[in-house]
Design a protein around this motif. Structure first.
Motif, short mmCIF file in Angstrom:
data_model
loop_
_atom_site.label_atom_id
_atom_site.label_comp_id
_atom_site.label_asym_id
_atom_site.label_seq_id
_atom_site.Cartn_x
_atom_site.Cartn_y
_atom_site.Cartn_z
N SER A 531 -19.57 -43.26 12.13
CA SER A 531 -19.32 -42.39 13.27
C SER A 531 -18.80 -41.08 12.70
CB SER A 531 -18.29 -42.96 14.26
OG SER A 531 -17.84 -44.23 13.88
N LYS A 532 -19.62 -40.03 12.82
CA LYS A 532 -19.24 -38.74 12.23
C LYS A 532 -18.48 -37.93 13.26
CE LYS A 532 -22.94 -38.61 8.88
NZ LYS A 532 -24.00 -37.86 8.22
N GLY A 533 -17.31 -38.38 13.63
CA GLY A 533 -16.50 -37.70 14.62
C GLY A 533 -16.06 -38.69 15.68
N GLU A 534 -14.93 -38.39 16.31
CA GLU A 534 -14.36 -39.32 17.28
C GLU A 534 -15.25 -39.49 18.50
OE1 GLU A 534 -10.37 -38.14 18.10
OE2 GLU A 534 -9.71 -38.67 16.07
N GLY A 535 -16.00 -38.43 18.82
CA GLY A 535 -16.90 -38.49 19.97
C GLY A 535 -18.00 -39.53 19.77
N LYS A 536 -18.22 -39.92 18.52
CA LYS A 536 -19.28 -40.88 18.22
C LYS A 536 -18.76 -42.32 18.24
CE LYS A 536 -22.61 -37.96 17.65
NZ LYS A 536 -22.41 -36.84 16.77
N ALA A 537 -17.45 -42.46 18.40
CA ALA A 537 -16.88 -43.81 18.42
C ALA A 537 -17.40 -44.56 19.63
CB ALA A 537 -15.36 -43.73 18.43
N LYS A 538 -17.70 -45.85 19.48
CA LYS A 538 -18.22 -46.62 20.61
C LYS A 538 -18.14 -48.11 20.30
CE LYS A 538 -22.93 -46.19 18.86
NZ LYS A 538 -24.31 -45.82 19.04
N VAL A 539 -18.37 -48.90 21.34
CA VAL A 539 -18.40 -50.35 21.17
C VAL A 539 -19.66 -50.86 21.84
CG1 VAL A 539 -17.18 -52.53 21.58
CG2 VAL A 539 -15.87 -50.41 21.27
N GLU A 540 -20.42 -51.70 21.15
CA GLU A 540 -21.65 -52.24 21.74
C GLU A 540 -21.74 -53.73 21.50
OE1 GLU A 540 -24.53 -48.28 21.39
OE2 GLU A 540 -25.14 -50.15 20.39
N ARG A 541 -22.29 -54.40 22.49
CA ARG A 541 -22.50 -55.85 22.36
C ARG A 541 -23.97 -56.12 22.07
NH1 ARG A 541 -20.40 -60.61 23.64
NH2 ARG A 541 -18.49 -59.77 24.56
N ASN A 542 -24.20 -57.09 21.19
CA ASN A 542 -25.55 -57.56 20.89
C ASN A 542 -25.46 -59.08 20.81
OD1 ASN A 542 -28.09 -58.05 19.97
ND2 ASN A 542 -27.85 -57.01 18.00
N GLY A 543 -25.76 -59.75 21.91
CA GLY A 543 -25.55 -61.21 21.96
C GLY A 543 -24.07 -61.50 21.83
N ALA A 552 -11.01 -43.17 11.81
CA ALA A 552 -9.60 -43.12 11.41
C ALA A 552 -9.29 -41.73 10.91
CB ALA A 552 -9.35 -44.14 10.30
N ILE A 553 -8.25 -41.15 11.46
CA ILE A 553 -7.77 -39.86 10.97
C ILE A 553 -6.29 -39.81 11.31
CG2 ILE A 553 -8.27 -38.51 13.10
CD1 ILE A 553 -9.39 -36.32 11.05
N ARG A 554 -5.49 -39.09 10.47
CA ARG A 554 -4.06 -39.07 10.73
C ARG A 554 -3.76 -38.59 12.15
NH1 ARG A 554 -3.06 -35.71 5.36
NH2 ARG A 554 -5.24 -35.36 5.82
N SER A 555 -3.12 -39.39 13.03
CA SER A 555 -2.64 -40.73 12.76
C SER A 555 -3.03 -41.63 13.93
CB SER A 555 -1.12 -40.73 12.62
OG SER A 555 -0.73 -39.93 11.51
N HIS A 556 -4.35 -41.75 14.14
CA HIS A 556 -4.81 -42.68 15.17
C HIS A 556 -6.18 -43.24 14.83
CE1 HIS A 556 -6.21 -38.64 16.35
NE2 HIS A 556 -7.30 -39.27 16.78
N GLU A 579 -11.15 -38.29 7.15
CA GLU A 579 -10.40 -37.35 6.29
C GLU A 579 -11.31 -36.78 5.21
OE1 GLU A 579 -7.22 -36.74 6.86
OE2 GLU A 579 -6.55 -38.49 8.03
N GLN A 580 -11.04 -35.55 4.80
CA GLN A 580 -11.75 -34.96 3.66
C GLN A 580 -10.75 -34.40 2.66
OE1 GLN A 580 -15.89 -34.61 3.66
NE2 GLN A 580 -14.79 -36.53 3.98
N ASP A 581 -9.62 -35.08 2.54
CA ASP A 581 -8.60 -34.71 1.55
C ASP A 581 -8.43 -35.83 0.55
OD1 ASP A 581 -7.87 -32.20 2.63
OD2 ASP A 581 -6.65 -33.22 4.16
N TRP A 582 -8.21 -35.44 -0.69
CA TRP A 582 -8.01 -36.39 -1.79
C TRP A 582 -6.81 -37.30 -1.49
CZ3 TRP A 582 -6.90 -34.64 -7.57
CH2 TRP A 582 -7.22 -35.72 -8.44
N ASP A 583 -7.01 -38.56 -1.75
CA ASP A 583 -5.93 -39.55 -1.67
C ASP A 583 -5.37 -39.73 -0.26
OD1 ASP A 583 -4.41 -41.56 -2.83
OD2 ASP A 583 -2.71 -40.23 -3.20
N VAL A 584 -6.26 -39.66 0.75
CA VAL A 584 -5.83 -40.05 2.08
C VAL A 584 -6.71 -41.21 2.59
CG1 VAL A 584 -5.13 -39.31 4.39
CG2 VAL A 584 -5.17 -37.65 2.53
N PRO A 585 -6.56 -42.39 1.96
CA PRO A 585 -7.26 -43.54 2.51
C PRO A 585 -6.56 -43.99 3.79
CG PRO A 585 -6.43 -44.00 0.26
CD PRO A 585 -5.76 -42.75 0.76
N HIS A 586 -7.33 -44.60 4.70
CA HIS A 586 -6.73 -45.37 5.78
C HIS A 586 -7.13 -46.81 5.59
CE1 HIS A 586 -5.27 -41.92 8.01
NE2 HIS A 586 -6.45 -41.33 7.85
#
Ligand code: RUQ
Ligand code: CUA
Length: 673
Positions: A531-543, A552-556, A579-586
Motif C-alpha cells: 500500500s503506497k500511502g495510507e489512502g491505499k490501506a484496505k481490508v478484503e475478504r476472499n473466502g 506503518a508510519i510514525r506513530s500509527h 518511512e523513507q529514513d534510515w533506521d526507522v523500522p516498524h
C-alpha cells in the motif's frame, strides 16, 4: 585400614591423571598470557572498528557480525534458521528461503564463511555460508546484511567442506562430509554395504559475476570417503582446488577407531580447469535429482523457491588427470593454501607433524609420474614427491592454518589449546601462545586471500571454562583477539560469541561501510500487497482469507480498527513501512500469533499470517520503539463467531460505529489528518 590406604591411593592416582589431562588441555603459561593489552583493542565511544568480522554461528544456524578490534557484536544475520527478531522464516515473504527438497527446514548447522574475491582480494560484495545438516549454501548481500539466496546441494549429506571460493569468485565448492548412495540410486541398502554403495561428491557452484547468483556448474563423483575442508589454489595454483578427506578406511561404524586405522588419508587435488574442459567436451552425465534454489528479490520483498531436477556429473573414470590424491597423515582436518598459492598446509588432527605440500612439486610429481598406485581408480601421488616439508613437533591436534602475508603461518592446536606461529620457508616454529581453551578455527583479516592484512588474529574456541561469569550448565562460547604485528603473538581481548563459532572471515570496514543500503525506495516496491500511502490501506475478504493492506508510519498503523473477522479466518497482515529514513523500522505483532513478530524496514512490505481461533478483541502493535509515541502505535481487531453478520469494516481515526452485513459488504474510512 588396608582398605582406606587403597582408597587414598586410588584418589591420588585419579588426581594426578586429572592434572595430567588438564595440562594437556590448559596452557601452563595461563598466568603470563592472561593480561590483555586493552589499549590496542579499545575503540573509543563514537569511533568505528577497523574490520568487520563475519562469524559462523554453528548450531544456531545464523551468522554474526562483530567489529575488530573491539569485539563488539553488531548484528546477527538470519540465514538457515528462523529468527523471531526480524520475522525471517516466519513472514510469508521469507518462508520460501528455507524451502528444500525435504520441505520447510527452519534450522541448520552453519560452519564456514567465504567472502567474495576479485583478483585474490576481498571485494566486499557477498558472504557465503554453508548449512551442514541439510546441505545448503547461502549468499548474504553485504550491502543489506541479509540472506539473498540459498541453494540446496544434491548428492550430499553433511555439507562440511564448504563454502570455499576461488580468487575471482568463479566457483564456490561443496564437498560432502558423509558419503551416501547417490540421490538417483536406491538408498535402501544395508549399511554394511558401505564399500560398494556409498559414494562421495564435490560440487562446483558458479557465481554470477554481476548478480552473485549461484548455480551448480558440475559435480564430481568421488570415492566414498569423508570430506572435511577445502581451499582453492591461488596465484600459480589458480585452477586447482584442494580437499582434505578422512575415513579412507571407508568405515561405517565406530569411526573414532575404524576411521583412524590408516597412517595416512588424503588431500584430494582437483584440476578444475580440466574439469571445465571435460564439461565442455560433453563428458558429464545428467543425473536426475531434486534440490531447491531460493532467491530473495529486493523490489518485491519476497522470496521464490524453485525445485531443480538435474545436475551434471563428471566421473573421474571418464576424466583422466582431473583428480589426484596426495597421502596425508592422519585424518586431516584443515587444508589451507598460503597467499602465494605455492604451499598447501594440511593439518592431520591425529598427526605429530604438519605436512606442507608444494604446488610446484605436485606439478613435477605429476609430470614425472611419481605415483604411489591408485585408490579407487584415482592416482595417488608419492607423499615425498609433493612434500615441501613437515613442521616438526608443532603441538597437539593441529586443525587450521591462516597466514599473515609476511611469510608466517599460524596453526590452531585443539588438544594443546594454543596457536603456533611458524615460518613457511624453513618450517621453523617461532612462537606459541595459549588459547582459552580448545581452539577450533582461527582467522586473520584477509588471511585466506592473496593479501592478508596481518595485524590481528582471532581464535574461536570450543570451551571457555573459567573465563566468564558462569551461566548455568552451558558456558558462553568465546573468541580471543591477538596482536600479530610483532615477533611474538600477544593476547589483547576475550569476547563471547553467539552459537558455536567455527570459521570466520574479516575484511576492512572501508570495503563495505560506505555501500550500506539505507532504505528501500517506496516507488520501487513491487510487492503484490504493497500500500503506497495510507489512502491505499484496505481490508478484503476472499473466502475464509482476510487480507489487510496496512501501512506503518510514525506513530500509527492504518487501519487501526478492524471488524468483521470471523473465527476460523486466516488473516494476512501485509504491512508497508512508509518511512523513507534510515533506521526507522516498524514492527508488527498481534495477540495469540503463533509464529513471530515481523520487522519491516523503511519502504518494505512484509506479511504475517494469523488465524482467528476465538472471538474477542485482539490488540496489535508496533514492536520497534520508533518514536516518543511508539506505545500509541497500536490497534484492535474484533473477531466474531463464524457465521455472524458483522460486516468487514476498517477505519483509522474516524471511529465509525459498527455495521452489519445487511447494510454494507465492505467499508473503510481513513481520517484525513
Ligand atoms: S570445522 S574446528 Cu566445522 Cu570448520 Cu574445524
Ligand atoms: Cu513504529 Cu513503534
Amino acid at each position: 585400614m588396608k582398605f582406606n590406604y587403597f582408597k587414598i591411593y586410588v584418589i591420588l592416582i585419579m588426581a594426578s591423571a586429572c592434572l595430567l589431562s588438564m595440562q594437556s588441555c590448559k596452557p601452563k603459561t595461563a598466568q603470563a598470557a592472561a593480561s590483555g593489552d586493552a589499549s590496542k583493542s579499545f575503540v573509543a565511544p563514537g569511533k568505528y572498528d577497523e574490520f568487520y568480522n563475519i562469524v559462523s554461528g554453528g548450531f544456531n544456524g545464523q551468522v554474526a557480525v562483530y567489529g575488530i578490534p573491539s569485539g563488539r557484536l553488531f548484528r546477527i544475520i538470519p540465514v538457515f534458521s528462523q529468527s523471531p527478531e526480524s520475522g525471517y522464516g516466519f513472514s510469508e515473504e521469507t518462508k520460501p528461503m528455507l524451502n528444500t527438497s525435504h520441505g520447510f527446514v527452519p534450522w541448520d548447522d552453519q560452519h564456514h564463511i567465504a567472502l567474495s574475491q576479485t583478483q585474490g582480494e576481498h571485494d566486499g560484495r557477498w558472504a557465503f555460508a554453508n548449512g551442514n545438516n541439510t546441505p545448503r549454501i547461502a549468499r548474504i548481500d553485504l550491502t543489506t546484511f541479509r540472506t539473498s539466496e540459498i541453494l540446496e546441494i544434491p548428492n550430499s549429506a553433511g555439507n562440511h567442506a564448504s563454502p570455499f571460493i576461488t580468487e575471482n569468485s568463479e566457483y564456490i565448492v561443496a564437498a560432502t562430509r558423509f558419503s551416501i548412495p547417490l540421490d538417483d540410486q536406491n538408498g535402501d541398502v544395508p549399511i554394511n554395504t558401505y564399500k560398494q554403495n556409498f559414494k562421495g561428491s564435490v560440487s562446483f557452484i558458479s557465481v554470477n559475476p554481476t548478480s552473485g547468483e549461484m548455480s551448480i556448474a558440475f559435480q564430481i563423483r568421488t570415492p566414498g570417503v569423508n570430506f572435511d575442508l577445502s581451499r582453492a589454489g591461488k596465484g600459480k595454483s589458480h585452477g586447482w582446488f584442494f580437499f582434505s578427506c578422512y575415513n579412507s578406511e571407508k568405515a561405517n561404524t565406530l569411526l573414532e577407531q575404524n576411521a583412524s586405522a590408516k597412517d595416512k588419508d588424503f588431500v584430494m587435488a582437483v584440476n578444475w580447469k580440466k574439469a571445465e574442459e571435460y564439461l565442455k567436451a560433453g563428458k558429464a552425465k545428467k543425473q536426475a535429482v531434486r534440490y531447491a534454489h531460493n532467491t530473495y528479490d529486493d523490489n518485491t520483498h519476497s522470496a521464490t523457491s524453485t525445485i531443480l531436477t538435474e545436475v551434471a556429473i563428471l566421473d573421474p573414470a571418464d576424466c583422466p588427470d582431473m583428480l589426484y590424491l596426495i597421502p596425508c597423515p592422519k585424518s586431516p582436518h584443515g587444508t589451507d593454501v598460503d597467499p602465494t598459492g605455492e604451499y598447501i598446509v594440511a593439518s592431520g588432527k591425529l598427526a605429530a607433524s604438519i605436512p606442507v605440500f608444494s604446488f610446484t612439486k605436485l606439478q613435477k610429481a605429476i609430470a614425472d609420474k611419481a605415483f604411489d598406485g591408485q585408490y579407487d581408480g584415482i592416482t595417488v601421488i608419492k607423499y615425498e614427491a609433493a612434500l615441501h616439508g613437515e613442521v616438526a613437533k608443532p603441538g597437539l591436534g593441529p586443525l587450521h592454518t591462516e597466514f599473515d602475508g609476511k611469510g608466517y603461518a599460524y596453526t590452531s592446536m585443539f588438544l594443546s589449546s594454543e596457536i603456533v606461529k611458524w615460518r613457511i620457508s624453513d618450517l621453523q616454529v617461532l612462537d606459541r601462545v595459549p588459547t582459552y581453551y580448545a581452539i577450533g578455527h582461527l582467522s586473520v583479516p584477509g588471511g585466506p586471500t592473496a593479501k592478508p592484512h596481518g595485524k590481528y588474529m582471532i581464535a574461536y574456541n570450543k570451551m571457555t571454562k573459567d573465563r566468564y561469569l558462569p551461566t548455568g550448565p552451558e558456558l558462553t562460547q568465546s573468541a580471543q583477539l591477538y596482536d600479530i604485528s610483532g615477533e611474538k603473538m600477544k593476547l589483547l581481548l576475550d569476547f563471547p560469541t553467539t552459537g558455536e563459532p567455527h570459521y570466520a572471515e574479516a575484511l576492512p570496514a572501508a570495503l563495505i561501510q560506505g555501500k550500506q543500503r539505507k532504505i528501500y525506495k517506496i516507488e520501487e516496491n513491487t510487492h503484490a500487497y504493497v500500500s503506497k500511502g495510507e489512502g491505499k490501506a484496505k481490508v478484503e475478504r476472499n473466502g475464509n482469507q482476510v487480507h489487510v493492506w496496512m501501512t506503518a508510519i510514525r506513530s500509527h498503523l492504518t487501519p487501526d480498527n478492524i471488524e468483521g473477522v470471523k473465527v476460523g479466518d486466516e488473516v494476512y497482515f501485509h504491512i508497508t513501512n512508509l518511512e523513507q529514513d534510515w533506521d526507522v523500522p516498524h514492527g508488527f505483532a498481534i495477540k495469540g500469533a503463533n509464529n513471530a513478530e515481523i520487522l519491516i524496514m523503511p519502504g518494505e512490505t512484509q506479511s504475517l499470517k494469523w488465524v482467528a481461533d476465538r472471538t474477542g478483541i485482539f490488540p496489535f502493535y508496533c514492536t520497534d520503539f520508533c518514536s516518543a509515541l511508539h506505545q500509541e502505535m497500536s490497534g484492535y481487531l474484533r473477531v466474531s463467531p463464524a457465521g455472524s453478520n458483522v460486516a468487514l469494516h476498517f477505519s483509522t481515526g474516524t471511529n465509525k460505529p459498527a455495521v452489519t452485513a445487511d447494510t454494507v459488504k465492505t467499508t473503510g474510512s481513513v481520517s484525513k489528518n
